[in-house]
Scaffold this motif. Structure first.
Motif, PDB file in Angstrom:
ATOM      1  N   PRO A 185      -8.002   1.040  12.913  1.00 27.38           N
ATOM      2  CA  PRO A 185      -8.130   1.635  14.089  1.00 27.38           C
ATOM      3  C   PRO A 185      -7.204   2.880  14.420  1.00 27.38           C
ATOM      4  N   GLU A 186      -7.387   3.659  15.349  1.00 24.42           N
ATOM      5  CA  GLU A 186      -6.652   4.761  15.710  1.00 24.42           C
ATOM      6  C   GLU A 186      -5.199   4.592  15.957  1.00 24.42           C
ATOM      7  N   ASP A 187      -4.854   3.618  16.731  1.00 23.87           N
ATOM      8  CA  ASP A 187      -3.679   3.356  17.032  1.00 23.87           C
ATOM      9  C   ASP A 187      -2.549   3.357  15.959  1.00 23.87           C
ATOM     10  N   MET A 188      -3.276   2.277  14.739  1.00 20.06           N
ATOM     11  CA  MET A 188      -2.707   2.312  13.433  1.00 20.06           C
ATOM     12  C   MET A 188      -2.511   3.343  12.678  1.00 20.06           C
ATOM     13  N   LYS A 189      -3.502   4.139  12.737  1.00 22.63           N
ATOM     14  CA  LYS A 189      -3.644   5.578  12.141  1.00 22.63           C
ATOM     15  C   LYS A 189      -2.743   6.411  12.112  1.00 22.63           C
ATOM     16  N   LYS A 190      -2.202   6.424  13.594  1.00 19.70           N
ATOM     17  CA  LYS A 190      -1.286   7.461  14.149  1.00 19.70           C
ATOM     18  C   LYS A 190      -0.032   7.021  13.731  1.00 19.70           C
ATOM     19  N   LEU A 191       0.271   5.542  13.910  1.00 23.53           N
ATOM     20  CA  LEU A 191       1.385   4.912  13.629  1.00 23.53           C
ATOM     21  C   LEU A 191       2.086   5.463  12.026  1.00 23.53           C
ATOM     22  N   LEU A 192       0.900   5.235  11.075  1.00 22.85           N
ATOM     23  CA  LEU A 192       1.108   5.524   9.757  1.00 22.85           C
ATOM     24  C   LEU A 192       1.323   6.948   9.638  1.00 22.85           C
ATOM     25  N   VAL A 193       0.675   7.837  10.390  1.00 26.23           N
ATOM     26  CA  VAL A 193       1.112   9.324  10.225  1.00 26.23           C
ATOM     27  C   VAL A 193       2.397   9.528  10.823  1.00 26.23           C
ATOM     28  N   TYR A 194       2.982   8.724  11.761  1.00 26.36           N
ATOM     29  CA  TYR A 194       4.171   8.883  12.384  1.00 26.36           C
ATOM     30  C   TYR A 194       5.544   8.478  11.507  1.00 26.36           C
ATOM     31  N   LEU A 195       5.034   7.400  10.671  1.00 23.69           N
ATOM     32  CA  LEU A 195       5.956   6.921   9.938  1.00 23.69           C
ATOM     33  C   LEU A 195       6.217   7.714   8.628  1.00 23.69           C
ATOM     34  N   ILE A 232       0.787  -1.136   0.045  1.00 22.20           N
ATOM     35  CA  ILE A 232      -0.011  -0.037  -0.076  1.00 22.20           C
ATOM     36  C   ILE A 232       0.894   1.229   0.092  1.00 22.20           C
ATOM     37  N   ASN A 233       1.913   1.197   0.843  1.00 23.02           N
ATOM     38  CA  ASN A 233       2.817   2.484   1.013  1.00 23.02           C
ATOM     39  C   ASN A 233       4.340   1.943   1.384  1.00 23.02           C
ATOM     40  N   ARG A 234       5.180   2.728   1.114  1.00 25.62           N
ATOM     41  CA  ARG A 234       6.471   2.300   1.668  1.00 25.62           C
ATOM     42  C   ARG A 234       6.883   3.478   2.459  1.00 25.62           C
ATOM     43  N   PHE A 235       7.818   3.249   3.436  1.00 25.20           N
ATOM     44  CA  PHE A 235       8.423   4.221   4.323  1.00 25.20           C
ATOM     45  C   PHE A 235       9.823   4.111   4.412  1.00 25.20           C
ATOM     46  N   LYS A 236      10.495   4.787   5.052  1.00 22.86           N
ATOM     47  CA  LYS A 236      12.007   4.533   5.142  1.00 22.86           C
ATOM     48  C   LYS A 236      12.480   3.201   5.556  1.00 22.86           C
ATOM     49  N   TYR A 237      11.716   2.745   6.716  1.00 23.52           N
ATOM     50  CA  TYR A 237      12.396   1.524   7.084  1.00 23.52           C
ATOM     51  C   TYR A 237      11.021   0.374   7.420  1.00 23.52           C
ATOM     52  N   HIS A 238       9.851   0.874   6.843  1.00 22.80           N
ATOM     53  CA  HIS A 238       8.694  -0.014   7.025  1.00 22.80           C
ATOM     54  C   HIS A 238       7.795  -0.068   5.819  1.00 22.80           C
ATOM     55  N   THR A 239       6.920  -0.954   5.612  1.00 21.17           N
ATOM     56  CA  THR A 239       6.066  -0.898   4.624  1.00 21.17           C
ATOM     57  C   THR A 239       4.559  -1.124   5.122  1.00 21.17           C
TER      58      THR A 239
END
Length: 315
Positions: A302-312, A215-222
């Motif tokens: 859920p909100e915790d995963m949404k916040k994690l994605l924003v942080y990433l 769905i989306n790539r980040f620096k150290y995560h996907t």
């Protein structure tokens, strides 16, 4: 010990002219044929409201069959007033959006406070179904959609199509590492030979197939979407570890960190304080047991995963 009443209508044309004991074995698959035959012989089976004690009686389409199985009182299976987030409900099924931290079924270390206990409280007649109608499970800390049957017919139907891989289940997960592309993981899974509460990939295990897309790539995560073709215990978690991209926050299937000095990277350390495996059952679809309409449901992260994605995204 107590008796319960289970009734269903013979609707399948292929059952016409078949023996009662054989038809019962198809309609009430949670019981063995020998046990059902015993019920017939002790006058605990009715056809069109009349007792039938002959296992070889021929059955016709449209007849109503009622059985009175004797149930053992199961330990810990008592009602508890636990709220359920119900996404959909009709006379035959309900679809629940499970939060993190809620166990589905009582077991070792989780005797109460489960979805099963909640179902027994909110639905009086569901106690007559095996596992209170629970067809499949989600891990304690996995969020998202799961379906529950409200009738014995719906329960048997859903088990059947689940076994035939005709229930589509899709997840979203956040994994460690930057994936290059999606793919298919076809690796058999069995119980770990030393850690009996864990699973592992092993050649002697059961066939296990997982499809995943980026769905989306980040620096150290996907951020990935995942579709299960089979449904083994911990399948996604085990398979992601197997391809060296374990789920963020997974306390059991962590894997070996590669390529990053995590101890010196403050941002990464913040991410890995995520309190659970970052996994969410986002979509489920199947043909309804009674209407035969294709039905599907999708719920957002859920909100915790949404916040994690924003942080990433901002890291």
């Amino acid at each position: 010990m107590k008796k319960i009443e289970l009734s269903t209508i013979v609707s399948c044309i292929s059952f016409s002219g078949k023996r009662l004991d054989k038809v019962l074995a198809q309609l009430f698959k949670e019981y063995s044929r020998s046990y059902l035959k015993k019920l017939i012989l002790i006058n605990q089976v009715l056809v069109n409201k009349s007792i039938v004690n002959q296992p070889d009686k021929k059955i016709s389409v449209g007849e109503i069959i009622t059985i009175y199985p004797i149930l053992k009182d199961l330990k810990f299976n008592f009602p508890e007033n636990i709220p359920l987030n119900i996404i959909y409900e009709d006379n035959d099924i309900l679809v629940i959006n499970k939060p993190a931290g809620l166990v589905v079924h009582p077991g070792s270390g989780n005797n109460t406070g489960t979805i099963l206990n909640a179902l027994l409280y909110h639905y009086k007649n569901i106690k007559y179904l095996p596992r209170a109608g629970i067809v499949h499970r989600l891990d304690k800390d996995t969020t998202g959609l799961m379906v529950v049957a409200k009738t014995i017919y719906a329960y048997n139907y859903l088990l059947k199509i689940l076994k035939k891989r005709k229930i589509t289940r899709e997840y979203q997960g956040i994994v460690k590492g930057n994936m290059i592309s999606g793919g298919i993981i076809n690796a058999p899974i069995m119980r770990h030979h030393m850690k009996r509460t864990s699973m592992m990939v092993h050649s002697l295990g059961k066939t296990s197939i997982t499809h995943y897309k980026i769905i989306n790539r980040f620096k150290y995560h996907t951020h990935i979407s995942i579709r299960l073709e089979t449904g083994r215990t911990h399948q996604i978690r085990v398979h992601m570890l197997y391809i060296k991209h374990p789920l963020v926050g997974d306390p059991c299937y962590k894997g070996i960190e590669r390529g990053i000095n995590y101890k010196k990277n403050e941002d990464i350390n913040k991410i890995y304080t995520f309190p659970r495996q970052a996994l969410h059952a986002s979509h489920i679809s199947f043909v309804h047991p009674v209407t035969q309409n294709l039905m599907s449901w999708t719920v957002s992260l859920p909100e915790d995963m949404k916040k994690l994605l924003v942080y990433l995204q901002n890291t």
